[in-house]
Write a protein that holds these residues in place. Structure first.
Motif, PDB file in Angstrom:
ATOM      1  N   PRO A  98      25.721  47.476  27.180  1.00  0.00           N
ATOM      2  CA  PRO A  98      26.657  47.675  26.023  1.00  0.00           C
ATOM      3  C   PRO A  98      26.659  46.480  25.261  1.00  0.00           C
ATOM      4  CG  PRO A  98      27.498  48.586  28.259  1.00  0.00           C
ATOM      5  CD  PRO A  98      26.437  47.819  28.542  1.00  0.00           C
ATOM      6  N   ALA A  99      26.877  46.509  24.000  1.00  0.00           N
ATOM      7  CA  ALA A  99      27.040  45.258  23.265  1.00  0.00           C
ATOM      8  C   ALA A  99      28.382  44.882  23.257  1.00  0.00           C
ATOM      9  CB  ALA A  99      26.700  45.958  21.768  1.00  0.00           C
ATOM     10  N   PRO A 100      28.685  43.493  23.594  1.00  0.00           N
ATOM     11  CA  PRO A 100      30.058  43.073  23.941  1.00  0.00           C
ATOM     12  C   PRO A 100      30.866  43.143  22.406  1.00  0.00           C
ATOM     13  CG  PRO A 100      28.427  41.214  23.667  1.00  0.00           C
ATOM     14  CD  PRO A 100      27.479  42.606  23.847  1.00  0.00           C
ATOM     15  N   ALA A 101      32.246  43.428  22.418  1.00  0.00           N
ATOM     16  CA  ALA A 101      32.746  43.461  21.111  1.00  0.00           C
ATOM     17  C   ALA A 101      33.352  42.187  21.062  1.00  0.00           C
ATOM     18  CB  ALA A 101      33.950  44.537  21.282  1.00  0.00           C
ATOM     19  N   LEU A 102      33.303  41.525  19.709  1.00  0.00           N
ATOM     20  CA  LEU A 102      33.819  40.183  19.414  1.00  0.00           C
ATOM     21  C   LEU A 102      35.249  40.112  19.216  1.00  0.00           C
ATOM     22  CD1 LEU A 102      33.152  37.300  18.428  1.00  0.00           C
ATOM     23  CD2 LEU A 102      33.261  38.081  16.010  1.00  0.00           C
ATOM     24  N   PRO A 103      36.032  39.597  20.028  1.00  0.00           N
ATOM     25  CA  PRO A 103      37.253  39.677  20.062  1.00  0.00           C
ATOM     26  C   PRO A 103      37.972  39.445  18.706  1.00  0.00           C
ATOM     27  CG  PRO A 103      36.778  38.425  21.783  1.00  0.00           C
ATOM     28  CD  PRO A 103      35.687  38.565  20.998  1.00  0.00           C
ATOM     29  N   LEU A 154      39.175  31.592  21.022  1.00  0.00           N
ATOM     30  CA  LEU A 154      38.223  31.543  22.259  1.00  0.00           C
ATOM     31  C   LEU A 154      38.101  30.524  22.878  1.00  0.00           C
ATOM     32  CD1 LEU A 154      35.944  34.454  21.765  1.00  0.00           C
ATOM     33  CD2 LEU A 154      38.160  34.793  22.846  1.00  0.00           C
ATOM     34  N   THR A 155      38.173  30.289  24.331  1.00  0.00           N
ATOM     35  CA  THR A 155      37.863  29.109  24.984  1.00  0.00           C
ATOM     36  C   THR A 155      36.297  28.998  24.913  1.00  0.00           C
ATOM     37  OG1 THR A 155      37.820  29.881  27.185  1.00  0.00           O
ATOM     38  CG2 THR A 155      39.854  29.156  26.622  1.00  0.00           C
ATOM     39  N   HIS A 156      35.865  27.669  25.388  1.00  0.00           N
ATOM     40  CA  HIS A 156      34.407  27.710  25.579  1.00  0.00           C
ATOM     41  C   HIS A 156      33.744  28.467  26.609  1.00  0.00           C
ATOM     42  CE1 HIS A 156      30.710  25.628  25.885  1.00  0.00           C
ATOM     43  NE2 HIS A 156      30.830  25.260  27.132  1.00  0.00           N
ATOM     44  N   GLU A 157      34.630  28.667  27.796  1.00  0.00           N
ATOM     45  CA  GLU A 157      34.094  29.590  28.897  1.00  0.00           C
ATOM     46  C   GLU A 157      33.993  31.105  28.242  1.00  0.00           C
ATOM     47  OE1 GLU A 157      36.508  27.592  29.178  1.00  0.00           O
ATOM     48  OE2 GLU A 157      35.364  25.944  30.424  1.00  0.00           O
ATOM     49  N   GLU A 158      34.973  31.450  27.325  1.00  0.00           N
ATOM     50  CA  GLU A 158      34.946  32.826  26.833  1.00  0.00           C
ATOM     51  C   GLU A 158      33.691  32.822  25.883  1.00  0.00           C
ATOM     52  OE1 GLU A 158      39.525  33.935  26.908  1.00  0.00           O
ATOM     53  OE2 GLU A 158      38.987  32.676  25.607  1.00  0.00           O
ATOM     54  N   TRP A 159      33.627  32.042  25.236  1.00  0.00           N
ATOM     55  CA  TRP A 159      32.424  31.951  24.189  1.00  0.00           C
ATOM     56  C   TRP A 159      30.988  32.054  25.009  1.00  0.00           C
ATOM     57  CZ3 TRP A 159      31.720  33.610  19.572  1.00  0.00           C
ATOM     58  CH2 TRP A 159      32.723  33.560  18.551  1.00  0.00           C
ATOM     59  N   SER A 160      31.110  31.354  26.063  1.00  0.00           N
ATOM     60  CA  SER A 160      29.762  31.656  26.958  1.00  0.00           C
ATOM     61  C   SER A 160      29.468  32.770  27.484  1.00  0.00           C
ATOM     62  CB  SER A 160      29.859  30.321  27.825  1.00  0.00           C
ATOM     63  OG  SER A 160      29.730  28.920  27.337  1.00  0.00           O
ATOM     64  N   LEU A 211      25.128  38.978  25.082  1.00  0.00           N
ATOM     65  CA  LEU A 211      24.403  39.260  23.932  1.00  0.00           C
ATOM     66  C   LEU A 211      22.927  38.824  24.225  1.00  0.00           C
ATOM     67  CD1 LEU A 211      26.376  37.741  20.742  1.00  0.00           C
ATOM     68  CD2 LEU A 211      25.859  40.276  21.143  1.00  0.00           C
ATOM     69  N   ALA A 212      22.740  37.908  25.023  1.00  0.00           N
ATOM     70  CA  ALA A 212      21.350  37.246  25.568  1.00  0.00           C
ATOM     71  C   ALA A 212      20.717  38.421  26.429  1.00  0.00           C
ATOM     72  CB  ALA A 212      21.466  35.924  26.160  1.00  0.00           C
ATOM     73  N   LYS A 213      21.743  39.074  27.399  1.00  0.00           N
ATOM     74  CA  LYS A 213      21.181  40.040  28.419  1.00  0.00           C
ATOM     75  C   LYS A 213      20.697  41.560  27.539  1.00  0.00           C
ATOM     76  CE  LYS A 213      23.840  38.670  32.384  1.00  0.00           C
ATOM     77  NZ  LYS A 213      24.916  39.003  33.374  1.00  0.00           N
ATOM     78  N   ARG A 214      21.540  41.615  26.389  1.00  0.00           N
ATOM     79  CA  ARG A 214      21.064  42.542  25.799  1.00  0.00           C
ATOM     80  C   ARG A 214      19.724  42.480  24.948  1.00  0.00           C
ATOM     81  NH1 ARG A 214      23.422  47.092  23.404  1.00  0.00           N
ATOM     82  NH2 ARG A 214      22.811  47.634  21.381  1.00  0.00           N
ATOM     83  N   ARG A 215      19.530  41.337  24.181  1.00  0.00           N
ATOM     84  CA  ARG A 215      18.372  40.856  23.700  1.00  0.00           C
ATOM     85  C   ARG A 215      17.282  40.888  24.542  1.00  0.00           C
ATOM     86  NH1 ARG A 215      21.500  37.004  20.978  1.00  0.00           N
ATOM     87  NH2 ARG A 215      20.915  35.439  22.499  1.00  0.00           N
ATOM     88  N   GLU A 216      17.536  40.522  25.731  1.00  0.00           N
ATOM     89  CA  GLU A 216      16.330  40.278  26.847  1.00  0.00           C
ATOM     90  C   GLU A 216      16.199  41.851  27.145  1.00  0.00           C
ATOM     91  OE1 GLU A 216      17.916  37.895  29.867  1.00  0.00           O
ATOM     92  OE2 GLU A 216      18.038  36.162  28.759  1.00  0.00           O
ATOM     93  N   ALA A 217      17.202  42.740  27.369  1.00  0.00           N
ATOM     94  CA  ALA A 217      16.703  43.986  27.918  1.00  0.00           C
ATOM     95  C   ALA A 217      15.742  44.640  26.739  1.00  0.00           C
ATOM     96  CB  ALA A 217      17.792  44.779  28.011  1.00  0.00           C
ATOM     97  N   ARG A 218      16.354  44.468  25.486  1.00  0.00           N
ATOM     98  CA  ARG A 218      15.279  45.086  24.360  1.00  0.00           C
ATOM     99  C   ARG A 218      13.999  44.644  24.127  1.00  0.00           C
ATOM    100  NH1 ARG A 218      17.191  46.930  18.925  1.00  0.00           N
ATOM    101  NH2 ARG A 218      15.114  46.775  17.760  1.00  0.00           N
ATOM    102  N   GLU A 219      13.744  43.182  24.511  1.00  0.00           N
ATOM    103  CA  GLU A 219      12.420  42.929  24.373  1.00  0.00           C
ATOM    104  C   GLU A 219      11.444  43.258  25.861  1.00  0.00           C
ATOM    105  OE1 GLU A 219      13.137  38.507  24.569  1.00  0.00           O
ATOM    106  OE2 GLU A 219      13.750  38.474  22.412  1.00  0.00           O
ATOM    107  N   GLU A 220      12.258  43.737  26.775  1.00  0.00           N
ATOM    108  CA  GLU A 220      11.534  44.308  27.899  1.00  0.00           C
ATOM    109  C   GLU A 220      11.160  45.622  27.349  1.00  0.00           C
ATOM    110  OE1 GLU A 220      13.715  44.183  31.361  1.00  0.00           O
ATOM    111  OE2 GLU A 220      13.345  41.914  31.474  1.00  0.00           O
ATOM    112  N   ILE A 221      11.824  46.340  26.811  1.00  0.00           N
ATOM    113  CA  ILE A 221      11.581  47.810  26.645  1.00  0.00           C
ATOM    114  C   ILE A 221      10.664  48.050  25.300  1.00  0.00           C
ATOM    115  CG2 ILE A 221      12.907  49.927  25.951  1.00  0.00           C
ATOM    116  CD1 ILE A 221      15.302  49.081  27.377  1.00  0.00           C
TER     117      ILE A 221
END
Length: 357
Positions: free
Chosen positions: A270-275, A281-287, A293-303
């Protein structure tokens, strides 16, 4: 959008068309049969059946004296493209003639092209439900005259992509499997077209309304015919090819990207919703957000497999439940001539097995 704008059936280009003499428009002698298709609600549609080049040249006498006698054999021998055109002009329009000749020669396919109700020499007045009935009448005519469902490729251009999606979804709901569906220069919905369409390639239709509170929303709510292709996509079960030119100044290629992503999204995280309070947001929340987002991009590149073709464009493809979903982004072709690009035809041919005939 007023009906007269969405359905430009009064623009009968070419004027004073000779539908019973398709040779007038450059088609080979007695290669194209002019005929009528009756709909379930008693409208009569003008149509052309174009014999595939290999079949035409295999006939005992060329040109044949009675070409209509060969329709059933042609349908059983070669695949057929059921072609639905855009919102203006008729089946005799020059750009469409080029599609018939390209598909019948390069893809060795028969071509069946109708004029919707109210267009050309067809009776009636166009509406979204009416065009859906026209599409089903054309499909039924092909089946009645000898075509197998798996030998029929549904191809729509512009407004015809909305018609093709309606037919493809209806057939899928009934468990009927055509060869596939091709959407050339499609839109995700008429509402989105209002947001992105540029009159004379420059003037935004909706921008002047943006200065009036709620005006744009009022216009969209007043739409009678929505042709919401994006909501139909999940119902289409067979292979689908979407094609769009980057230099299409009438319907931006972002519409095709949206449709391709609609097929792809269920396979991705699922695409994460931007709060709403992103600035706090804290640094940890942005991370965490960027990590999702990175996991979604990686999954797309694999498919998704992406192929860059020099001087032509890009082909994106993935397989889901055994069927292919393909998105062709060509550099050229504009809005009206995308389907006559040989590169686009080649991808259609490879995707749907035309070259293995």
């Amino acid at each position: 959008m007023r009906q007269s704008v969405l359905f430009l059936h009064a623009v009968r280009i070419p004027w004073f068309s000779k539908y019973d003499v398709p040779e007038t428009y450059g088609l080979a002698p007695n290669k194209t049969i002019n005929l009528r298709v009756e709909t379930a609600d008693n409208e009569s549609l003008g149509a052309w059946f174009v014999l595939s080049d290999p079949f035409y040249h295999s006939l005992p006498t060329v040109p044949p004296s009675q070409p209509a006698d060969y329709i059933s054999t042609a349908l059983k021998t070669y695949p057929t493209i059921l072609l639905f055109h855009g919102n203006a002009g008729t089946r005799a329009f020059g750009a469409r003639i080029r599609h018939y000749t390209a598909f019948s020669s390069r893809l060795s396919a028969n071509v069946f092209a109708i004029d919707y109700r109210g267009y050309g020499d067809s009776t009636g007045t166009p509406t979204e439900p009416g065009l859906a009935r026209d599409a089903r009448a054309a499909w039924n005519w092909l089946i009645k005259n000898g075509a197998a469902p798996e030998q029929i490729l549904i191809v729509g251009h512009s407004l015809g992509t909305g018609v093709s999606a309606l037919l493809g979804a209806e057939l899928s709901d009934e468990g009927i499997s055509p060869r596939g569906v091709v959407l050339l220069s499609p839109f995700s919905s008429i509402s989105k077209v209002l947001d992105t369409y540029r009159l004379f390639r420059v003037i935004s239709l909706m921008k002047p309304l943006a200065m009036v509170p709620f005006a744009a929303d009022f216009v969209k709510r007043a739409l009678i015919h929505t042709f919401d292709t994006q909501t139909l996509v999940p119902r289409i079960k067979g292979p689908v090819l979407i094609a769009h030119a980057e230099n299409d100044w009438e319907i931006p290629s972002t519409h095709s990207e949206t449709l391709f992503n609609t097929f792809l999204d269920p396979l991705l995280p699922p695409a994460p919703a931007l709060p709403t309070n992103a600035a706090s947001l804290t640094h940890e929340e942005w991370s965490e957000y960027n990590g999702l987002l990175a996991k979604r991009r990686e999954a797309r590149e694999e498919i998704v497999t992406t192929l860059e073709l020099h001087n032509f464009g890009t082909v994106h493809e993935f397989t889901e439940s055994g069927r292919k979903i393909v998105f062709v982004q060509s550099l050229a072709g504009g809005h009206d001539y995308l389907g006559v690009q040989e590169g686009v035809q080649d991808v259609i041919g490879r995707t749907f097995g035309f070259f293995s005939q």
